[in-house]
Design a protein around this motif. Sequence first.
Motif, PDB file in Angstrom:
ATOM      1  N   ILE A  46       0.485  -1.351   0.091  1.00 30.35           N
ATOM      2  CA  ILE A  46      -0.151  -0.318   0.124  1.00 30.35           C
ATOM      3  C   ILE A  46       0.738   1.425  -0.262  1.00 30.35           C
ATOM      4  CG2 ILE A  46      -1.882   1.435   1.071  1.00 30.35           C
ATOM      5  CD1 ILE A  46      -2.979  -1.720   0.263  1.00 30.35           C
ATOM      6  N   ASN A  47       0.632   2.376  -0.978  1.00 23.77           N
ATOM      7  CA  ASN A  47       1.212   3.730  -0.291  1.00 23.77           C
ATOM      8  C   ASN A  47       1.910   4.393   0.947  1.00 23.77           C
ATOM      9  OD1 ASN A  47       1.659   6.132  -0.980  1.00 23.77           O
ATOM     10  ND2 ASN A  47       0.711   6.376  -2.849  1.00 23.77           N
ATOM     11  N   PRO A  48       2.257   4.810   0.987  1.00 24.55           N
ATOM     12  CA  PRO A  48       2.737   4.831   1.955  1.00 24.55           C
ATOM     13  C   PRO A  48       2.294   5.975   2.820  1.00 24.55           C
ATOM     14  CG  PRO A  48       4.938   4.293   1.542  1.00 24.55           C
ATOM     15  CD  PRO A  48       3.847   4.423   0.705  1.00 24.55           C
ATOM     16  N   ALA A  49       1.783   7.499   1.740  1.00 23.69           N
ATOM     17  CA  ALA A  49       1.043   8.193   2.193  1.00 23.69           C
ATOM     18  C   ALA A  49      -0.636   7.607   2.607  1.00 23.69           C
ATOM     19  CB  ALA A  49       1.022   9.521   0.901  1.00 23.69           C
ATOM     20  N   VAL A  50      -0.836   7.126   1.697  1.00 28.02           N
ATOM     21  CA  VAL A  50      -2.090   6.485   1.698  1.00 28.02           C
ATOM     22  C   VAL A  50      -2.328   5.902   2.967  1.00 28.02           C
ATOM     23  CG1 VAL A  50      -4.412   5.290   1.003  1.00 28.02           C
ATOM     24  CG2 VAL A  50      -2.854   6.183  -0.847  1.00 28.02           C
ATOM     25  N   VAL A  51      -1.167   5.030   3.702  1.00 28.12           N
ATOM     26  CA  VAL A  51      -1.735   4.590   4.751  1.00 28.12           C
ATOM     27  C   VAL A  51      -2.052   5.671   6.002  1.00 28.12           C
ATOM     28  CG1 VAL A  51      -0.137   3.507   6.783  1.00 28.12           C
ATOM     29  CG2 VAL A  51      -0.843   2.287   4.294  1.00 28.12           C
ATOM     30  N   GLU A  52      -0.112   6.842   6.045  1.00 31.38           N
ATOM     31  CA  GLU A  52      -0.822   7.253   6.845  1.00 31.38           C
ATOM     32  C   GLU A  52      -1.729   8.876   6.539  1.00 31.38           C
ATOM     33  OE1 GLU A  52       2.538  11.849   7.572  1.00 31.38           O
ATOM     34  OE2 GLU A  52       3.161  10.159   6.666  1.00 31.38           O
ATOM     35  N   VAL A  53      -2.858   9.133   5.563  1.00 28.39           N
ATOM     36  CA  VAL A  53      -3.514  10.342   5.423  1.00 28.39           C
ATOM     37  C   VAL A  53      -5.090   9.096   6.107  1.00 28.39           C
ATOM     38  CG1 VAL A  53      -3.062  11.495   3.700  1.00 28.39           C
ATOM     39  CG2 VAL A  53      -4.279   9.582   3.114  1.00 28.39           C
ATOM     40  N   MET A  54      -5.196   8.037   6.219  1.00 22.13           N
ATOM     41  CA  MET A  54      -6.081   7.245   6.352  1.00 22.13           C
ATOM     42  C   MET A  54      -6.015   6.791   8.070  1.00 22.13           C
ATOM     43  SD  MET A  54      -7.856   6.887   3.941  1.00 22.13           S
ATOM     44  CE  MET A  54      -9.270   5.176   4.992  1.00 22.13           C
ATOM     45  N   ALA A  55      -5.119   6.590   8.462  1.00 21.07           N
ATOM     46  CA  ALA A  55      -4.669   6.850   9.451  1.00 21.07           C
ATOM     47  C   ALA A  55      -4.926   8.429  10.906  1.00 21.07           C
ATOM     48  CB  ALA A  55      -2.891   6.259  10.521  1.00 21.07           C
ATOM     49  N   GLU A  56      -4.605   9.474   9.727  1.00 22.44           N
ATOM     50  CA  GLU A  56      -5.305   9.899  10.166  1.00 22.44           C
ATOM     51  C   GLU A  56      -6.681  10.496  11.163  1.00 22.44           C
ATOM     52  OE1 GLU A  56      -2.018  13.165   8.187  1.00 22.44           O
ATOM     53  OE2 GLU A  56      -4.238  12.756   7.363  1.00 22.44           O
ATOM     54  N   LEU A  57      -7.764   9.577  10.258  1.00 23.35           N
ATOM     55  CA  LEU A  57      -8.941   9.719  10.209  1.00 23.35           C
ATOM     56  C   LEU A  57      -9.024   7.986  11.245  1.00 23.35           C
ATOM     57  CD1 LEU A  57     -10.562   9.515   6.703  1.00 23.35           C
ATOM     58  CD2 LEU A  57     -10.250  11.337   8.190  1.00 23.35           C
ATOM     59  N   GLY A  58      -8.192   7.675  11.500  1.00 20.53           N
ATOM     60  CA  GLY A  58      -8.102   6.317  12.513  1.00 20.53           C
ATOM     61  C   GLY A  58      -8.422   4.828  12.092  1.00 20.53           C
ATOM     62  N   VAL A 110       1.923  13.285   1.066  1.00 19.41           N
ATOM     63  CA  VAL A 110       0.402  13.000   2.070  1.00 19.41           C
ATOM     64  C   VAL A 110       0.039  14.547   2.294  1.00 19.41           C
ATOM     65  CG1 VAL A 110       0.356  13.597   4.667  1.00 19.41           C
ATOM     66  CG2 VAL A 110       2.299  12.053   4.014  1.00 19.41           C
ATOM     67  N   ASP A 111       0.421  15.576   2.252  1.00 23.29           N
ATOM     68  CA  ASP A 111      -0.265  16.161   1.660  1.00 23.29           C
ATOM     69  C   ASP A 111      -0.479  16.906   0.424  1.00 23.29           C
ATOM     70  OD1 ASP A 111       0.864  17.654   4.175  1.00 23.29           O
ATOM     71  OD2 ASP A 111       2.206  19.507   3.327  1.00 23.29           O
ATOM     72  N   GLU A 112      -0.542  15.847  -0.611  1.00 25.57           N
ATOM     73  CA  GLU A 112      -1.158  15.300  -2.027  1.00 25.57           C
ATOM     74  C   GLU A 112      -2.261  14.498  -2.195  1.00 25.57           C
ATOM     75  OE1 GLU A 112       1.707  17.078  -5.313  1.00 25.57           O
ATOM     76  OE2 GLU A 112       2.761  15.496  -4.040  1.00 25.57           O
ATOM     77  N   ARG A 114      -3.929  14.138   1.204  1.00 23.12           N
ATOM     78  CA  ARG A 114      -4.905  13.833   1.540  1.00 23.12           C
ATOM     79  C   ARG A 114      -6.572  14.545   0.978  1.00 23.12           C
ATOM     80  NH1 ARG A 114      -1.980  17.031   5.099  1.00 23.12           N
ATOM     81  NH2 ARG A 114      -1.079  15.159   7.237  1.00 23.12           N
ATOM     82  N   PRO A 115      -6.979  15.666  -0.376  1.00 21.84           N
ATOM     83  CA  PRO A 115      -7.942  16.256  -0.800  1.00 21.84           C
ATOM     84  C   PRO A 115      -8.566  14.885  -1.894  1.00 21.84           C
ATOM     85  CG  PRO A 115      -5.628  17.598  -1.247  1.00 21.84           C
ATOM     86  CD  PRO A 115      -5.329  16.679  -0.221  1.00 21.84           C
ATOM     87  N   ILE A 116      -7.264  13.904  -2.073  1.00 20.81           N
ATOM     88  CA  ILE A 116      -8.236  12.793  -2.881  1.00 20.81           C
ATOM     89  C   ILE A 116      -8.432  11.779  -1.753  1.00 20.81           C
ATOM     90  CG2 ILE A 116      -7.287  10.332  -3.952  1.00 20.81           C
ATOM     91  CD1 ILE A 116      -3.923  12.008  -4.300  1.00 20.81           C
ATOM     92  N   ARG A 117      -8.039  11.794  -0.308  1.00 23.72           N
ATOM     93  CA  ARG A 117      -8.449  10.945   0.270  1.00 23.72           C
ATOM     94  C   ARG A 117     -10.426  11.674   0.885  1.00 23.72           C
ATOM     95  NH1 ARG A 117      -7.467  12.276   5.996  1.00 23.72           N
ATOM     96  NH2 ARG A 117      -7.876  14.456   5.437  1.00 23.72           N
ATOM     97  N   ASP A 118     -10.317  13.356   1.069  1.00 20.53           N
ATOM     98  CA  ASP A 118     -11.246  13.755   1.084  1.00 20.53           C
ATOM     99  C   ASP A 118     -12.619  13.402  -0.206  1.00 20.53           C
ATOM    100  OD1 ASP A 118     -10.105  13.879   3.842  1.00 20.53           O
ATOM    101  OD2 ASP A 118      -9.502  15.941   2.812  1.00 20.53           O
ATOM    102  N   ASP A 119     -12.013  13.298  -1.350  1.00 23.30           N
ATOM    103  CA  ASP A 119     -12.813  13.334  -2.823  1.00 23.30           C
ATOM    104  C   ASP A 119     -13.173  12.175  -2.811  1.00 23.30           C
ATOM    105  OD1 ASP A 119     -13.893  14.119  -4.697  1.00 23.30           O
ATOM    106  OD2 ASP A 119     -12.207  13.575  -5.854  1.00 23.30           O
ATOM    107  N   ILE A 120     -12.489  10.943  -1.766  1.00 24.69           N
ATOM    108  CA  ILE A 120     -13.104   9.811  -1.832  1.00 24.69           C
ATOM    109  C   ILE A 120     -13.962   8.763  -1.047  1.00 24.69           C
ATOM    110  CG2 ILE A 120     -12.341   7.121  -1.640  1.00 24.69           C
ATOM    111  CD1 ILE A 120      -9.753   8.256  -3.230  1.00 24.69           C
ATOM    112  N   ASP A 121     -13.271   9.844  -0.138  1.00 24.72           N
ATOM    113  CA  ASP A 121     -14.818  10.214   1.601  1.00 24.72           C
ATOM    114  C   ASP A 121     -16.684  10.540   0.769  1.00 24.72           C
ATOM    115  OD1 ASP A 121     -14.833   9.992   4.014  1.00 24.72           O
ATOM    116  OD2 ASP A 121     -15.493  11.319   4.627  1.00 24.72           O
ATOM    117  N   ARG A 122     -16.135  11.570  -0.023  1.00 23.40           N
ATOM    118  CA  ARG A 122     -17.431  12.428  -0.747  1.00 23.40           C
ATOM    119  C   ARG A 122     -18.409  11.692  -1.207  1.00 23.40           C
ATOM    120  NH1 ARG A 122     -13.880  17.505  -0.280  1.00 23.40           N
ATOM    121  NH2 ARG A 122     -13.260  16.535  -2.449  1.00 23.40           N
TER     122      ARG A 122
END
Length: 136
Positions: A46-58, A110-112, A114-122
């Motif tokens: 798994i992409n490490p940045a993806v692991v990190e931004v998802m961990a921010e959400l628990g 990670v900063d790039e 986060r907005p992808i994660r938030d778009d997916i979440d929507r």
Amino acid sequence: MPDVPEVLFVCVHNAGRSQMAAALLAHHAAGRVRVRSAGSAPADTINPAVVEVMAELGIDLSAEVPTKLGVDDVNAADVVITMGCGDACPVFPGKRYLDWHLTDPASRDVDEVRPIRDDIDRHVRALLAELTTTAV
């Protein structure tokens, strides 16, 4: 038709978008939807940045492993959501297919991501609202 809808998220490497989408849907659905993810050409990790931004959400993706897309995965799903895998996903009559146009988090920090994660979440929240108020 099963009493709980099953959703399959598919992207090329199953290391970013589809992993985030599956984890977010599983988290928000809390058992009301079965979730799988797979890739047409899975990465090794798994992409490490993806692991990190998802961990921010628990949400912990650190133990997840990219999975090869199989015909059985598609056959079991009520809804198949593709994310840039093109024609690699088998098409079965009677399945619902959606194609989400999302930025690929590969090679992004990670900063790039986060907005992808938030778009997916929507997208995931809208899908969940639909799946839990109407039949698949």
